[in-house]
Design a protein around this motif. Sequence first.
Motif, PDB file in Angstrom:
ATOM      1  N   THR A  90     -11.672   6.200  -0.659  1.00  0.00           N
ATOM      2  CA  THR A  90     -11.423   4.984   0.523  1.00  0.00           C
ATOM      3  C   THR A  90     -13.016   4.272   0.234  1.00  0.00           C
ATOM      4  O   THR A  90     -12.988   3.287   0.962  1.00  0.00           O
ATOM      5  N   THR A  91     -13.809   4.467  -0.662  1.00  0.00           N
ATOM      6  CA  THR A  91     -15.093   3.551  -1.068  1.00  0.00           C
ATOM      7  C   THR A  91     -14.627   2.306  -1.279  1.00  0.00           C
ATOM      8  O   THR A  91     -13.840   2.141  -2.011  1.00  0.00           O
ATOM      9  N   PRO A  92     -15.135   1.004  -0.419  1.00  0.00           N
ATOM     10  CA  PRO A  92     -14.746  -0.262  -0.729  1.00  0.00           C
ATOM     11  C   PRO A  92     -15.261  -0.592  -2.049  1.00  0.00           C
ATOM     12  O   PRO A  92     -16.239  -0.332  -2.649  1.00  0.00           O
ATOM     13  N   VAL A  93     -14.270  -1.510  -2.869  1.00  0.00           N
ATOM     14  CA  VAL A  93     -14.447  -2.067  -4.113  1.00  0.00           C
ATOM     15  C   VAL A  93     -14.191  -3.574  -4.113  1.00  0.00           C
ATOM     16  O   VAL A  93     -13.138  -3.990  -3.387  1.00  0.00           O
ATOM     17  N   ALA A  94     -14.885  -4.276  -4.595  1.00  0.00           N
ATOM     18  CA  ALA A  94     -14.535  -5.793  -4.772  1.00  0.00           C
ATOM     19  C   ALA A  94     -14.843  -6.215  -6.444  1.00  0.00           C
ATOM     20  O   ALA A  94     -16.017  -6.388  -6.849  1.00  0.00           O
ATOM     21  N   MET A  95     -13.862  -6.911  -6.800  1.00  0.00           N
ATOM     22  CA  MET A  95     -13.629  -7.546  -7.917  1.00  0.00           C
ATOM     23  C   MET A  95     -13.576  -9.071  -7.963  1.00  0.00           C
ATOM     24  O   MET A  95     -12.702  -9.639  -7.325  1.00  0.00           O
ATOM     25  N   THR A  96     -14.904  -9.641  -8.612  1.00  0.00           N
ATOM     26  CA  THR A  96     -14.721 -11.104  -8.645  1.00  0.00           C
ATOM     27  C   THR A  96     -14.633 -11.845  -9.953  1.00  0.00           C
ATOM     28  O   THR A  96     -15.504 -11.407 -10.763  1.00  0.00           O
ATOM     29  N   SER A  97     -13.693 -12.512 -10.255  1.00  0.00           N
ATOM     30  CA  SER A  97     -13.792 -13.111 -11.405  1.00  0.00           C
ATOM     31  C   SER A  97     -14.074 -14.631 -11.579  1.00  0.00           C
ATOM     32  O   SER A  97     -13.743 -15.287 -10.441  1.00  0.00           O
ATOM     33  N   THR A  98     -14.547 -15.074 -12.777  1.00  0.00           N
ATOM     34  CA  THR A  98     -15.147 -16.486 -12.835  1.00  0.00           C
ATOM     35  C   THR A  98     -15.892 -17.087 -11.570  1.00  0.00           C
ATOM     36  O   THR A  98     -15.465 -18.055 -10.838  1.00  0.00           O
ATOM     37  N   GLY A  99     -16.743 -15.968 -11.156  1.00  0.00           N
ATOM     38  CA  GLY A  99     -17.558 -16.215  -9.951  1.00  0.00           C
ATOM     39  C   GLY A  99     -18.412 -17.497 -10.060  1.00  0.00           C
ATOM     40  O   GLY A  99     -18.950 -17.905 -11.048  1.00  0.00           O
ATOM     41  N   THR A 100     -18.762 -18.070  -8.892  1.00  0.00           N
ATOM     42  CA  THR A 100     -19.436 -19.344  -8.648  1.00  0.00           C
ATOM     43  C   THR A 100     -18.893 -20.652  -9.176  1.00  0.00           C
ATOM     44  O   THR A 100     -19.465 -21.688  -8.828  1.00  0.00           O
ATOM     45  N   THR A 101     -17.887 -20.585  -9.658  1.00  0.00           N
ATOM     46  CA  THR A 101     -16.997 -21.668  -9.887  1.00  0.00           C
ATOM     47  C   THR A 101     -15.633 -21.813  -8.911  1.00  0.00           C
ATOM     48  O   THR A 101     -15.513 -21.131  -8.161  1.00  0.00           O
ATOM     49  N   THR A 102     -15.054 -23.096  -8.948  1.00  0.00           N
ATOM     50  CA  THR A 102     -14.063 -23.252  -7.916  1.00  0.00           C
ATOM     51  C   THR A 102     -12.605 -22.271  -8.468  1.00  0.00           C
ATOM     52  O   THR A 102     -11.695 -22.598  -7.757  1.00  0.00           O
ATOM     53  N   GLU A 103     -12.902 -21.657  -9.437  1.00  0.00           N
ATOM     54  CA  GLU A 103     -11.845 -20.844 -10.023  1.00  0.00           C
ATOM     55  C   GLU A 103     -11.802 -19.365  -9.583  1.00  0.00           C
ATOM     56  O   GLU A 103     -11.104 -18.516  -9.828  1.00  0.00           O
ATOM     57  N   GLN A 104     -13.119 -19.277  -8.699  1.00  0.00           N
ATOM     58  CA  GLN A 104     -13.479 -17.759  -8.204  1.00  0.00           C
ATOM     59  C   GLN A 104     -12.335 -17.227  -7.314  1.00  0.00           C
ATOM     60  O   GLN A 104     -11.584 -17.847  -6.808  1.00  0.00           O
ATOM     61  N   VAL A 105     -12.116 -15.860  -7.982  1.00  0.00           N
ATOM     62  CA  VAL A 105     -10.922 -15.218  -7.290  1.00  0.00           C
ATOM     63  C   VAL A 105     -11.601 -13.645  -6.795  1.00  0.00           C
ATOM     64  O   VAL A 105     -12.089 -13.217  -7.979  1.00  0.00           O
ATOM     65  N   THR A 106     -11.366 -13.151  -5.870  1.00  0.00           N
ATOM     66  CA  THR A 106     -12.176 -11.976  -5.420  1.00  0.00           C
ATOM     67  C   THR A 106     -10.942 -11.163  -4.855  1.00  0.00           C
ATOM     68  O   THR A 106      -9.848 -11.476  -4.092  1.00  0.00           O
ATOM     69  N   VAL A 107     -10.829  -9.733  -5.463  1.00  0.00           N
ATOM     70  CA  VAL A 107      -9.887  -8.711  -5.056  1.00  0.00           C
ATOM     71  C   VAL A 107     -10.779  -7.900  -4.254  1.00  0.00           C
ATOM     72  O   VAL A 107     -11.556  -7.155  -4.782  1.00  0.00           O
ATOM     73  N   ARG A 108     -10.266  -7.818  -2.878  1.00  0.00           N
ATOM     74  CA  ARG A 108     -10.969  -6.459  -2.184  1.00  0.00           C
ATOM     75  C   ARG A 108      -9.929  -5.459  -2.050  1.00  0.00           C
ATOM     76  O   ARG A 108      -8.809  -5.652  -1.760  1.00  0.00           O
ATOM     77  N   SER A 109     -10.675  -4.057  -2.352  1.00  0.00           N
ATOM     78  CA  SER A 109      -9.681  -2.935  -2.561  1.00  0.00           C
ATOM     79  C   SER A 109     -10.543  -1.719  -2.089  1.00  0.00           C
ATOM     80  O   SER A 109     -11.551  -1.773  -1.618  1.00  0.00           O
ATOM     81  N   THR A 110      -9.993  -0.573  -2.623  1.00  0.00           N
ATOM     82  CA  THR A 110     -10.973   0.748  -2.737  1.00  0.00           C
ATOM     83  C   THR A 110     -10.663   1.352  -3.934  1.00  0.00           C
ATOM     84  O   THR A 110      -9.992   0.882  -4.829  1.00  0.00           O
ATOM     85  N   LEU A 111     -11.533   2.443  -4.239  1.00  0.00           N
ATOM     86  CA  LEU A 111     -11.553   3.146  -5.567  1.00  0.00           C
ATOM     87  C   LEU A 111     -10.164   3.834  -5.579  1.00  0.00           C
ATOM     88  O   LEU A 111      -9.692   3.767  -6.994  1.00  0.00           O
ATOM     89  N   ASP A 112      -9.376   3.967  -4.775  1.00  0.00           N
ATOM     90  CA  ASP A 112      -7.927   4.553  -4.815  1.00  0.00           C
ATOM     91  C   ASP A 112      -6.995   3.615  -5.531  1.00  0.00           C
ATOM     92  O   ASP A 112      -6.197   3.907  -6.034  1.00  0.00           O
ATOM     93  N   SER A 113      -7.425   2.172  -4.952  1.00  0.00           N
ATOM     94  CA  SER A 113      -6.306   1.343  -5.162  1.00  0.00           C
ATOM     95  C   SER A 113      -6.646   0.156  -6.005  1.00  0.00           C
ATOM     96  O   SER A 113      -5.902  -0.633  -6.588  1.00  0.00           O
ATOM     97  N   ILE A 114      -7.868   0.114  -6.581  1.00  0.00           N
ATOM     98  CA  ILE A 114      -8.433  -1.040  -7.244  1.00  0.00           C
ATOM     99  C   ILE A 114      -7.652  -1.235  -8.505  1.00  0.00           C
ATOM    100  O   ILE A 114      -7.617  -2.465  -9.074  1.00  0.00           O
ATOM    101  N   GLY A 115      -7.390  -0.252  -9.256  1.00  0.00           N
ATOM    102  CA  GLY A 115      -6.589  -0.551 -10.470  1.00  0.00           C
ATOM    103  C   GLY A 115      -5.179  -1.253 -10.374  1.00  0.00           C
ATOM    104  O   GLY A 115      -5.066  -2.397 -11.069  1.00  0.00           O
ATOM    105  N   ALA A 116      -4.433  -0.679  -9.348  1.00  0.00           N
ATOM    106  CA  ALA A 116      -3.166  -1.547  -9.305  1.00  0.00           C
ATOM    107  C   ALA A 116      -3.469  -3.063  -8.597  1.00  0.00           C
ATOM    108  O   ALA A 116      -2.584  -3.890  -9.090  1.00  0.00           O
ATOM    109  N   ASP A 117      -4.296  -3.175  -7.644  1.00  0.00           N
ATOM    110  CA  ASP A 117      -4.676  -4.384  -7.156  1.00  0.00           C
ATOM    111  C   ASP A 117      -5.325  -5.374  -8.089  1.00  0.00           C
ATOM    112  O   ASP A 117      -4.749  -6.669  -8.059  1.00  0.00           O
TER     113      ASP A 117
END
Length: 544
Positions: free
Chosen positions: A201-228
């Motif tokens: 259940t440890t929180p995980v966040a993956m942020t792509s193309t950060g600091t630009t207006t194309e930035q996308v963040t996925v917030r998940s957990t260790l159990d689910s981050i792969g699928a998310d």
Amino acid sequence: MGWVAFVGSGPGDPALLTVRAVDLLREADVVVTELPEHAGLVRTVLGLPEPRTVVDEDGNETTEAEGPELVDGGFGQDGQPLTHASRAKVVVKHAKRGMRVVRLMGGDPFLYASGPEEAQACAKAGIGFEIVPGISSVTAVPAYAGIPLTTKTNRDVAVVTCGERVDWSRFADDRTLVLLSAVGSISEIARALVEAGRPGTTPVAMTSTGTTTEQVTVRSTLDSIGADARAARMAPPAITVVGDVVDLREALSWFETKPLFGWRVLVPRTKEQAGSLTSRLRGYGAVPEEVPTISVEPPRNPQQMDKAVRGLVEGRYEWIAFTSVNAVKAVREKFEEYGLDARAFSGLKIAAVGEKTAAAIAAWGLRADLVPSGEQSAAGLLADWPPYDDVLDPINRVFLPRADIATENLVAGLIDLGWECDDVTAYRTVRATPPPAPTRDAIKSGKFDAVLFTSSSTVRNLVGIAGKPHTSTVIAVIGPATAKTAEEHGLRVDVMAPNPSVEELVEALADFGSARRSSLVEAGQPVTRPSERKASTRRKATSS
């Protein structure tokens, strides 16, 4: 020998360049880039135009570009990626030519970069150099995602490069992890961390193309981050944060929640006028795209203007009324042509249609005697204009330098007040050439989220050169007259500025975007841009 500056370009947002970095780019003879976007970044920072192709009399094409020489340090002439050693040779070669070289590097030159190796090559060749640190994506991207890496209860941080074999049992504790190059292997990494002892259940966040207006963040957990991450189609470059600090994103997300975040906004203005407008749009998270629709040119017959300026100098007028910044510019250019200056306005009363025009007059060293107290428009100017008084006013004539397509309402109103008007064409607004085919297609197919119209002529000209914006595109106008023209062209107006100014137009669009976002969140729907929704779901027109 020349000199080399190893400059960190930061995580992507040009505004995050350091002051020293910008100064060095201005002084550079050669800039050795690293990333494909670096050439555009240099042109943006230095205010340089795009390179242009010139064809000589023999039909030979050459490319002309202003500013420093740009050398691709990412790939060689054979199209293959350059090694650290090959890049160092490129840098040393240009420095030996006696050039001032800026080696522009992503992030920070001495943090997960080839700066140390290339600097050693300079030292070996006897070339002086300096290091200009850049803001690293390690800290900047989480900050733009609203995730602090440390708090009062989370003091330890570990940065892990995941491209090589990692012993994940070393990271089984509860410290914050910042993972680099983890997109492709995030499922295996998450599984290894859980096996090492971290809760699923440890929180995980993956942020792509950060600091630009194309930035996308996925917030998940260790159990689910792969699928998310797979579901969100996350791609490099991305920064992944593991730990309890991720939970603070819900309260601290500030960048991706901007009112117009990621909106592609069409700005149909002249190139000279678009600067402040696009800057404000970027401040609200938008991606402005300028499409010139009008070009300001001198009148076809300058004799009328020449005669009016002579009359002004000879004291023929009581008033001069400026209805635009372009009118001020046209009269000023005519003055300079005749060798006149602001002293020629002595004894003449000056009216300005609004604050922007008054500011242009002030920049000339003059002060407007009349600016509308209410609506900044021709109607507002007429509302405050004094009637002609044959006792108080020695002269009853007004000089009105305007565009060739200006309406007659102001002239008619002044005549009703007892004044005589010399309505003079000071400049022409000419329709610009059509934008490139991809832009025209984007306008008509709804790939723009909004379009800002700052005058009736921008409406007419945009429709004329590119076609009507798609029905899903939010239409924002600067005032009632522009709204009327838009509606006459079959466009539904969604946003109208409360007062006719660029600043208030952008703020009104931002208010619209904020309200739209809030309604989607309250309805439990994903936050999407207008271009991602069907036209049938479009909100009714509002004015604010």
